[in-house]
Scaffold this motif. Structure first.
Motif, PDB file in Angstrom:
ATOM      1  N   GLY A 134       0.780  -1.224   0.000  1.00  0.00           N
ATOM      2  CA  GLY A 134       0.000   0.000   0.000  1.00  0.00           C
ATOM      3  C   GLY A 134       0.811   1.272   0.000  1.00  0.00           C
ATOM      4  N   ARG A 135       1.868   1.301   0.830  1.00  0.00           N
ATOM      5  CA  ARG A 135       2.737   2.472   0.857  1.00  0.00           C
ATOM      6  C   ARG A 135       4.200   2.034   0.699  1.00  0.00           C
ATOM      7  NH1 ARG A 135      -1.142   4.345   4.986  1.00  0.00           N
ATOM      8  NH2 ARG A 135      -2.252   6.175   4.147  1.00  0.00           N
ATOM      9  N   THR A 136       4.414   1.134  -0.236  1.00  0.00           N
ATOM     10  CA  THR A 136       5.766   0.615  -0.458  1.00  0.00           C
ATOM     11  C   THR A 136       6.702   1.705  -0.952  1.00  0.00           C
ATOM     12  OG1 THR A 136       4.691  -1.465  -1.062  1.00  0.00           O
ATOM     13  CG2 THR A 136       7.041  -1.293  -1.516  1.00  0.00           C
ATOM     14  N   HIS A 137       6.155   2.785  -1.517  1.00  0.00           N
ATOM     15  CA  HIS A 137       7.016   3.903  -1.927  1.00  0.00           C
ATOM     16  C   HIS A 137       7.573   4.631  -0.705  1.00  0.00           C
ATOM     17  CE1 HIS A 137       2.925   5.347  -1.493  1.00  0.00           C
ATOM     18  NE2 HIS A 137       3.313   6.608  -1.505  1.00  0.00           N
ATOM     19  N   TRP A 138       6.981   4.411   0.475  1.00  0.00           N
ATOM     20  CA  TRP A 138       7.558   4.931   1.717  1.00  0.00           C
ATOM     21  C   TRP A 138       8.654   3.995   2.219  1.00  0.00           C
ATOM     22  CZ3 TRP A 138       3.413   7.049   5.636  1.00  0.00           C
ATOM     23  CH2 TRP A 138       2.615   8.018   5.010  1.00  0.00           C
ATOM     24  N   GLU A 139       8.330   2.701   2.248  1.00  0.00           N
ATOM     25  CA  GLU A 139       9.275   1.674   2.683  1.00  0.00           C
ATOM     26  C   GLU A 139       8.676   0.328   2.319  1.00  0.00           C
ATOM     27  OE1 GLU A 139      12.325   0.961   3.099  1.00  0.00           O
ATOM     28  OE2 GLU A 139      12.735   1.810   5.086  1.00  0.00           O
ATOM     29  N   GLY A 140       9.525  -0.676   2.064  1.00  0.00           N
ATOM     30  CA  GLY A 140       9.055  -2.007   1.741  1.00  0.00           C
ATOM     31  C   GLY A 140       9.908  -3.058   2.419  1.00  0.00           C
ATOM     32  N   PHE A 141       9.481  -4.308   2.324  1.00  0.00           N
ATOM     33  CA  PHE A 141      10.199  -5.380   3.008  1.00  0.00           C
ATOM     34  C   PHE A 141      11.619  -5.553   2.464  1.00  0.00           C
ATOM     35  CE2 PHE A 141       5.881  -6.438   4.264  1.00  0.00           C
ATOM     36  CZ  PHE A 141       6.067  -6.729   5.596  1.00  0.00           C
ATOM     37  N   ALA A 142      11.815  -5.431   1.171  1.00  0.00           N
ATOM     38  CA  ALA A 142      13.156  -5.616   0.612  1.00  0.00           C
ATOM     39  C   ALA A 142      14.124  -4.565   1.146  1.00  0.00           C
ATOM     40  CB  ALA A 142      13.100  -5.580  -0.911  1.00  0.00           C
ATOM     41  N   THR A 143      13.704  -3.301   1.119  1.00  0.00           N
ATOM     42  CA  THR A 143      14.598  -2.229   1.545  1.00  0.00           C
ATOM     43  C   THR A 143      14.751  -2.170   3.057  1.00  0.00           C
ATOM     44  OG1 THR A 143      12.679  -0.749   1.320  1.00  0.00           O
ATOM     45  CG2 THR A 143      14.289  -0.768  -0.479  1.00  0.00           C
ATOM     46  N   ALA A 144      13.643  -2.338   3.796  1.00  0.00           N
ATOM     47  CA  ALA A 144      13.726  -2.263   5.256  1.00  0.00           C
ATOM     48  C   ALA A 144      14.596  -3.373   5.818  1.00  0.00           C
ATOM     49  CB  ALA A 144      12.327  -2.321   5.871  1.00  0.00           C
ATOM     50  N   THR A 145      14.412  -4.596   5.324  1.00  0.00           N
ATOM     51  CA  THR A 145      15.184  -5.705   5.895  1.00  0.00           C
ATOM     52  C   THR A 145      16.632  -5.673   5.448  1.00  0.00           C
ATOM     53  OG1 THR A 145      14.456  -7.208   4.119  1.00  0.00           O
ATOM     54  CG2 THR A 145      13.149  -7.170   6.153  1.00  0.00           C
ATOM     55  N   ARG A 146      16.910  -5.117   4.283  1.00  0.00           N
ATOM     56  CA  ARG A 146      18.316  -4.942   3.895  1.00  0.00           C
ATOM     57  C   ARG A 146      18.993  -3.926   4.810  1.00  0.00           C
ATOM     58  NH1 ARG A 146      20.713  -2.652  -1.804  1.00  0.00           N
ATOM     59  NH2 ARG A 146      22.859  -3.355  -1.526  1.00  0.00           N
ATOM     60  N   ALA A 147      18.287  -2.841   5.115  1.00  0.00           N
ATOM     61  CA  ALA A 147      18.824  -1.856   6.056  1.00  0.00           C
ATOM     62  C   ALA A 147      19.020  -2.475   7.432  1.00  0.00           C
ATOM     63  CB  ALA A 147      17.895  -0.647   6.143  1.00  0.00           C
ATOM     64  N   ALA A 148      18.059  -3.286   7.856  1.00  0.00           N
ATOM     65  CA  ALA A 148      18.175  -3.943   9.157  1.00  0.00           C
ATOM     66  C   ALA A 148      19.438  -4.789   9.220  1.00  0.00           C
ATOM     67  CB  ALA A 148      16.944  -4.807   9.410  1.00  0.00           C
ATOM     68  N   ALA A 149      19.653  -5.634   8.216  1.00  0.00           N
ATOM     69  CA  ALA A 149      20.824  -6.511   8.208  1.00  0.00           C
ATOM     70  C   ALA A 149      22.111  -5.711   8.238  1.00  0.00           C
ATOM     71  CB  ALA A 149      20.779  -7.422   6.983  1.00  0.00           C
ATOM     72  N   ALA A 150      22.151  -4.609   7.492  1.00  0.00           N
ATOM     73  CA  ALA A 150      23.356  -3.777   7.473  1.00  0.00           C
ATOM     74  C   ALA A 150      23.607  -3.120   8.818  1.00  0.00           C
ATOM     75  CB  ALA A 150      23.233  -2.707   6.387  1.00  0.00           C
ATOM     76  N   GLY A 151      22.561  -2.985   9.627  1.00  0.00           N
ATOM     77  CA  GLY A 151      22.692  -2.386  10.947  1.00  0.00           C
ATOM     78  C   GLY A 151      22.792  -3.379  12.076  1.00  0.00           C
ATOM     79  N   GLY A 152      22.951  -4.674  11.760  1.00  0.00           N
ATOM     80  CA  GLY A 152      23.095  -5.676  12.808  1.00  0.00           C
ATOM     81  C   GLY A 152      21.793  -6.186  13.381  1.00  0.00           C
ATOM     82  N   VAL A 153      20.672  -5.876  12.728  1.00  0.00           N
ATOM     83  CA  VAL A 153      19.353  -6.336  13.170  1.00  0.00           C
ATOM     84  C   VAL A 153      18.996  -7.586  12.376  1.00  0.00           C
ATOM     85  CG1 VAL A 153      16.907  -5.760  13.357  1.00  0.00           C
ATOM     86  CG2 VAL A 153      18.638  -3.990  13.737  1.00  0.00           C
TER      87      VAL A 153
END
Length: 446
Positions: free
Chosen positions: A79-98
Motif C-alpha cells: 500500500g505504501r511501499t514507496h515509503w518503505e518495503g520489506f526488501a529495503t527495510a530488511t536490507r537496512a536492518a541486516a546492514a545495521g546488525g538487526v
C-alpha cells in the motif's frame, strides 16, 4: 577479520565457527568460539579450541554480538511501499546488525487489523526479506472480534493508539474501547502495545518551528496516557507494553506500577537517547516524530530509567516516508524518524560515553525485545538459539550519509553525524545476510 581453514576439512563438525575475544553473552563479554550447526548455535567453546568447520572466522579483538531484535518497525508494505518495503527495510536492518524485525500494523494498506490483511502482508513480504520477520496486529474501533483470529494466526500482539495515528485508516481507541480490547486480549494471554499520548492534552502546533511542535505535544500528555494505561492494565490484568517513551515524566508511574506487579513494560528509542530538542535545526523536519524528541536533561533521565530497568527495550520506531512528506514545516511534515540501519551505532555512541558496555546494549536491543515479543530463539548467543550473529567494531568512526543507507528514502536526522561503531558482518541463522534474501516469517507459539 581473518578466516582460517578447518583443521580437518574432510571431517567437518560444524558449518561455521566464529571466534572473538569479545563475545557478548547474557553473562557479559568473554573470549569464545561460537560453533554453528544447522542454523543454530550448537555450542560455545574456548576461544582457541581446535574445532573443525566448513568456515572458521576469527574476529580477534572485534566484538561478536547477538543479532538485534527490533520490535518497532513500520515497513508500510503493501500500500505504501514507496515509503518503505520489506526488501529495503530488511536490507537496512541486516546492514545495521538487526536480524529480526516485528512489523507494525500501520501504515500499510490495508492495515493489519484482520486475517485477510495479514494474508495480504505475508504475500507482499514473501521472498523479499533479508532478515526474519514477525508481525503485530492492530486494535482499532470495531475489531475486537478479529483479535483472537489474528492471535491464532501467529501475530505477536496488538498495537493501539490513544490519540490520532496520522493515518485515517488506523483510528485511535477511546478509553472504553481500550478496556474492551484489554479484556479480550487478556482472555488469551496476549499482549497490547499502546501509543500513549492523551489527546485532551495535545494541541495544534500553531506555527512552523520545532518549538511550536514540541510545545503542542507536552510530556504531560504522555504521562497522563501512561497513567490511564496502567490503571486499565491493573484492572484487566492484560499484559501491556507502552511504546516509544520520550518523556522521562513517565518513569515514576511506570516504576511504581512495575513494583506493584502490574503487567506493564515500556521501551524507548535511539533518537530519544541520542538527540535533543536543543540541537534540532530550525527547518530540518527529519527530526519530527510523535512523541517528540525532548530536552537534553530529559534525555539524561531516560538513560537513568534504562539503567534501572524501568525501560526494558531500545527499538527504532523506524517510520519513514517519502522526502516530499518531510516538508520544511514542523506543523505539516510527516512525523517519523528513519533510523533502522544506524540504531546500534547511535545507541553505542551515547552508551559508551556514559560508561555502559556492549553487554548492556545487547540486553536493551536484543534480549529485551526478544523477551517482549516471546521469541526464545532470538536475541542471545547461547546454545540452541538461532545463529544470528553480528561482527562489530566498537571503535570505528562511521560518518552517516543518508543516500548510502539501504532504507528506501534518503531521509534521516543522523545524516552528517559521525557515529561510533561499525557492523562488519551480519549472519542470519549462520549465513551472511548481505546476499540473496533468506529471511523467514516467525509466528507466535499458540
Amino acid at each position: 577479520m581473518t578466516a582460517r581453514p578447518p583443521a580437518v576439512p574432510e571431517a567437518t563438525e560444524y558449518d561455521l565457527v566464529v571466534r572473538s575475544r569479545r563475545t557478548v553473552t547474557s553473562g557479559g563479554e568473554r573470549a569464545a568460539a561460537v560453533a554453528v550447526r544447522g542454523g543454530r548455535i550448537a555450542a560455545l567453546h574456548g576461544y582457541t579450541a581446535p574445532l573443525t568447520a566448513a568456515e572458521d572466522v576469527d574476529l580477534r579483538d572485534l566484538a561478536l554480538l547477538p543479532g538485534l531484535v527490533d520490535t518497532h518497525v513500520h515497513v508500510n508494505e503493501p500500500g505504501r511501499t514507496h515509503w518503505e518495503g520489506f526488501a529495503t527495510a530488511t536490507r537496512a536492518a541486516a546492514a545495521g546488525g538487526v536480524t529480526m524485525i516485528v512489523d507494525m500494523p500501520l501504515n500499510a494498506l490495508p492495515p493489519t487489523v484482520d486475517v485477510p490483511a495479514l494474508d495480504a502482508k505475508l504475500n507482499a513480504a514473501a521472498g523479499r526479506c533479508h532478515v526474519d520477520v514477525a508481525f503485530w496486529g492492530g486494535a482499532v474501533p470495531g475489531n475486537v472480534k478479529d483479535l483472537r483470529p489474528l492471535h491464532d494466526r501467529g501475530v505477536l500482539g496488538f498495537k493501539c493508539f490513544l490519540s490520532p495515528s496520522g493515518v485515517d485508516e488506523f483510528p485511535p481507541l477511546r478509553p472504553h474501547e481500550v478496556r474492551r480490547a484489554m479484556e479480550e486480549i487478556a482472555a488469551f494471554d496476549g499482549l497490547l502495545l499502546v501509543h500513549a499520548e492523551d489527546p485532551a492534552l495535545l494541541g495544534d502546533p500553531g506555527g512552523p518551528t520545532y518549538r511550536h511542535f514540541l510545545d503542542s505535544r507536552p510530556g504531560a500528555a504522555e504521562r497522563s496516557a501512561v497513567e490511564q494505561v496502567i490503571a486499565l492494565a491493573r484492572e484487566t490484568g492484560a499484559r501491556t507494553h507502552v511504546l516509544h517513551i520520550s518523556s522521562a515524566d513517565c518513569l515514576e508511574p511506570l516504576a511504581a506500577a512495575q513494583a506493584d506487579g502490574v503487567p506493564v513494560t515500556a521501551e524507548t528509542c535511539p533518537h530519544y537517547l541520542t538527540l535533543t530538542a536543543e540541537e534540532v535545526p530550525e527547518r530540518d523536519t527529519s527530526y519530527k516524530c510523535c512523541p517528540p524528541i525532548r530536552s537534553a536533561a530529559n534525555r539524561d533521565r531516560l538513560w537513568d530509567g534504562l539503567a534501572r530497568g524501568v525501560l526494558s527495550c531500545v527499538v527504532s520506531d523506524h517510520s519513514p516516508s517519502t522526502a516530499d512528506l518531510k516538508v520544511p514545516d514542523f506543523a505539516a511534515a510527516w512525523g517519523g524518524v528513519a533510523s533502522l540501519q544506524v540504531g546500534l551505532a547511535a545507541v553505542w555512541t551515547e552508551a559508551s560515553r556514559r560508561g555502559h558496555g556492549l553487554a548492556d546494549v545487547a540486553r536493551w536491543m536484543a534480549a529485551g525485545p526478544a523477551a517482549l515479543a516471546g521469541l526464545p530463539g532470538k536475541g542471545a548467543i547461547e546454545p540452541g538459539a538461532d545463529a544470528d550473529l553480528v561482527a562489530f567494531d566498537p571503535g570505528a568512526a562511521v560518518p552517516v550519509e543518508a543516500g548510502r543507507l539501504h532504507h528506501r528514502n534518503p531521509v534521516t536526522p543522523y545524516h552528517g553525524r559521525t557515529l561510533r561503531g561499525a557492523v562488519l558482518t551480519t549472519w542470519l541463522r549462520g549465513r551472511p545476510a548481505d546476499g540473496e534474501p533468506h529471511g523467514e516469517f516467525v509466528f507466535g507459539e499458540r
